[in-house]
Design an enzyme around this catalytic site. Sequence first.
Site, short mmCIF file in Angstrom:
data_model
loop_
_atom_site.label_atom_id
_atom_site.label_comp_id
_atom_site.label_asym_id
_atom_site.label_seq_id
_atom_site.Cartn_x
_atom_site.Cartn_y
_atom_site.Cartn_z
N GLU A 1 -8.58 0.70 -3.33
CA GLU A 1 -9.41 0.73 -2.12
C GLU A 1 -10.37 1.89 -2.23
O GLU A 1 -9.96 3.02 -2.55
CB GLU A 1 -8.53 0.94 -0.89
CG GLU A 1 -7.92 -0.33 -0.38
CD GLU A 1 -7.18 -0.09 0.91
OE1 GLU A 1 -7.45 0.91 1.61
OE2 GLU A 1 -6.29 -0.88 1.20
N ARG B 1 -6.86 12.88 0.97
CA ARG B 1 -5.80 13.30 1.90
C ARG B 1 -4.44 12.72 1.53
O ARG B 1 -3.42 13.25 1.93
CB ARG B 1 -6.16 12.94 3.34
CG ARG B 1 -6.14 11.47 3.63
CD ARG B 1 -6.37 11.20 5.08
NE ARG B 1 -7.75 11.46 5.48
CZ ARG B 1 -8.33 10.88 6.52
NH1 ARG B 1 -7.64 10.06 7.29
NH2 ARG B 1 -9.58 11.12 6.84
N HIS C 1 1.65 1.27 5.87
CA HIS C 1 2.22 2.29 6.76
C HIS C 1 3.58 1.88 7.33
O HIS C 1 4.54 2.65 7.30
CB HIS C 1 1.22 2.60 7.88
CG HIS C 1 1.68 3.68 8.80
ND1 HIS C 1 2.35 3.42 9.97
CD2 HIS C 1 1.59 5.02 8.70
CE1 HIS C 1 2.64 4.56 10.56
NE2 HIS C 1 2.20 5.55 9.82
N HIS D 1 -5.56 3.72 -1.76
CA HIS D 1 -6.90 4.11 -1.28
C HIS D 1 -7.16 5.56 -1.68
O HIS D 1 -6.52 6.47 -1.16
CB HIS D 1 -6.92 3.95 0.25
CG HIS D 1 -8.24 4.22 0.88
ND1 HIS D 1 -8.43 4.14 2.24
CD2 HIS D 1 -9.45 4.58 0.36
CE1 HIS D 1 -9.69 4.42 2.53
NE2 HIS D 1 -10.32 4.71 1.40
N HIS E 1 0.94 6.20 1.96
CA HIS E 1 1.67 7.15 2.80
C HIS E 1 2.91 7.74 2.14
O HIS E 1 3.51 8.67 2.68
CB HIS E 1 1.93 6.54 4.18
CG HIS E 1 0.62 6.28 4.87
ND1 HIS E 1 -0.27 7.30 5.15
CD2 HIS E 1 -0.01 5.14 5.22
CE1 HIS E 1 -1.37 6.80 5.69
NE2 HIS E 1 -1.24 5.49 5.73
N THR F 1 -8.48 3.68 8.45
CA THR F 1 -9.70 2.87 8.43
C THR F 1 -9.81 2.12 9.75
O THR F 1 -9.07 1.18 10.00
CB THR F 1 -9.65 1.89 7.23
OG1 THR F 1 -9.22 2.63 6.09
CG2 THR F 1 -11.00 1.29 6.96
N GLU G 1 -11.22 -9.18 2.97
CA GLU G 1 -9.95 -8.86 3.63
C GLU G 1 -10.25 -8.68 5.11
O GLU G 1 -11.06 -7.83 5.48
CB GLU G 1 -9.33 -7.59 3.03
CG GLU G 1 -8.00 -7.26 3.69
CD GLU G 1 -7.21 -6.19 2.95
OE1 GLU G 1 -7.31 -6.09 1.72
OE2 GLU G 1 -6.49 -5.44 3.64
N ASN H 1 0.85 -1.19 0.00
CA ASN H 1 0.00 0.00 0.00
C ASN H 1 0.89 1.25 0.00
O ASN H 1 1.72 1.42 0.90
CB ASN H 1 -0.90 -0.04 1.25
CG ASN H 1 -1.85 1.13 1.32
OD1 ASN H 1 -1.44 2.27 1.11
ND2 ASN H 1 -3.10 0.88 1.64
N ARG I 1 -9.22 8.26 -1.00
CA ARG I 1 -10.22 8.67 -0.01
C ARG I 1 -11.04 9.81 -0.56
O ARG I 1 -10.57 10.59 -1.39
CB ARG I 1 -9.54 9.08 1.30
CG ARG I 1 -8.90 7.93 2.04
CD ARG I 1 -8.40 8.38 3.40
NE ARG I 1 -9.48 8.44 4.35
CZ ARG I 1 -9.71 7.53 5.29
NH1 ARG I 1 -8.90 6.50 5.45
NH2 ARG I 1 -10.73 7.66 6.11
N HIS J 1 -3.85 -4.44 7.62
CA HIS J 1 -3.95 -3.24 8.45
C HIS J 1 -3.05 -3.36 9.67
O HIS J 1 -3.21 -4.26 10.49
CB HIS J 1 -5.38 -2.91 8.88
CG HIS J 1 -5.56 -1.43 9.10
ND1 HIS J 1 -5.07 -0.77 10.20
CD2 HIS J 1 -6.13 -0.48 8.32
CE1 HIS J 1 -5.33 0.52 10.09
NE2 HIS J 1 -5.97 0.73 8.96
N1 PXP Z 1 -5.97 -3.06 3.94
C1 PXP Z 1 -6.92 -2.10 3.96
C2 PXP Z 1 -8.30 -2.46 3.51
C3 PXP Z 1 -6.62 -0.79 4.39
O1 PXP Z 1 -7.58 0.15 4.41
C4 PXP Z 1 -5.30 -0.49 4.75
C5 PXP Z 1 -4.93 0.90 5.15
O2 PXP Z 1 -5.21 1.78 4.14
C6 PXP Z 1 -4.34 -1.51 4.68
C7 PXP Z 1 -4.71 -2.79 4.30
C8 PXP Z 1 -2.91 -1.28 5.02
O3 PXP Z 1 -2.79 -0.91 6.35
P1 PXP Z 1 -1.39 -0.35 6.88
O4 PXP Z 1 -1.11 0.90 6.11
O5 PXP Z 1 -1.66 -0.10 8.32
O6 PXP Z 1 -0.38 -1.42 6.64
#
Ligand code: PXP
Length: 250
Positions: A75, A54, A218, A48, A15, A106, A156, A12, A50, A195
């Site tokens: 996402e 952001r 993240h 994602h 960030h 989220t 997920e 992902n 949003r 997540h």
């Molecule tokens: N999966 C989903 C559905 C999410 O919304 C997120 C965060 O955007 C992640 C995975 C990844 O989470 P993290 O950034 O905490 O690793």
Amino acid sequence: MSVLPPLRLGVNIDHVATVRNARGGKLPDPLRAAAIAAAAGADGITAHLREDRRHIIDTDIEGLIRELKIPLNFEMAATPEMVGIALKHRPHAACIVPEKREERTTEGGLDAAGQHNHLKPMITRLRDAGIRVSLFIEADPRQLDAAVALGAPVVELHTGRYCELAGAAQRAELSRLQKAAALCGKLGLECHAGHGLSYADVGPVAAIPEVRELNIGHFLVGEAIFVGLDQAIREMRRVMDQARTAGPSA
Ligand code: PXP
């Protein structure tokens, strides 16, 4: 030792965009991060878009669709605007997440069970366009049944709470994830998880046999500050693969 089906890693890149947006302008470029992730062994890229833009913005999605050589997992909140964007770009996958403007990230899973009439037509349109739909939900049998009723082929599981807990409470949450993943197998749902995952807690989730994909962002972007994105992703892959080879945690 056990031989489990392969586990994909979706990186992902939200960030990277957060850092870029802190100053405006174009750098650091999420597309460059996506290319580095692909070269480091990511199986897919997750982003994602949003509602408040952001981090990821519309032109990031356009660039990813244009340039990415590995699958994009888009996402999105279950809104007409996001469904329209998904249908325009037709990413490989769309993961429907709950979204609240005031949240930092989220925070919980989607209430698939309580929003059947709202979600069903959206999921049908995305599926009809050839997009693999997943629902980001809590490890709750009610939500899994709802995913089946909605015609979503993938769920997920939200690992945020598991990552925040420690000791016996974390083990209890892991057990909930393991049971939900096993139920996915029985219900014919493909199971993903994500997540909050880091090197410290990814192992037991990676070892759940039914889990086929992890989405991680993240932590990897934070770690990249110290060791670079390439190395951070390669180390995550190594930790995941090692846990998968060792087999399920008790
Ligand atoms: N999966 C989903 C559905 C999410 O919304 C997120 C965060 O955007 C992640 C995975 C990844 O989470 P993290 O950034 O905490 O690793």
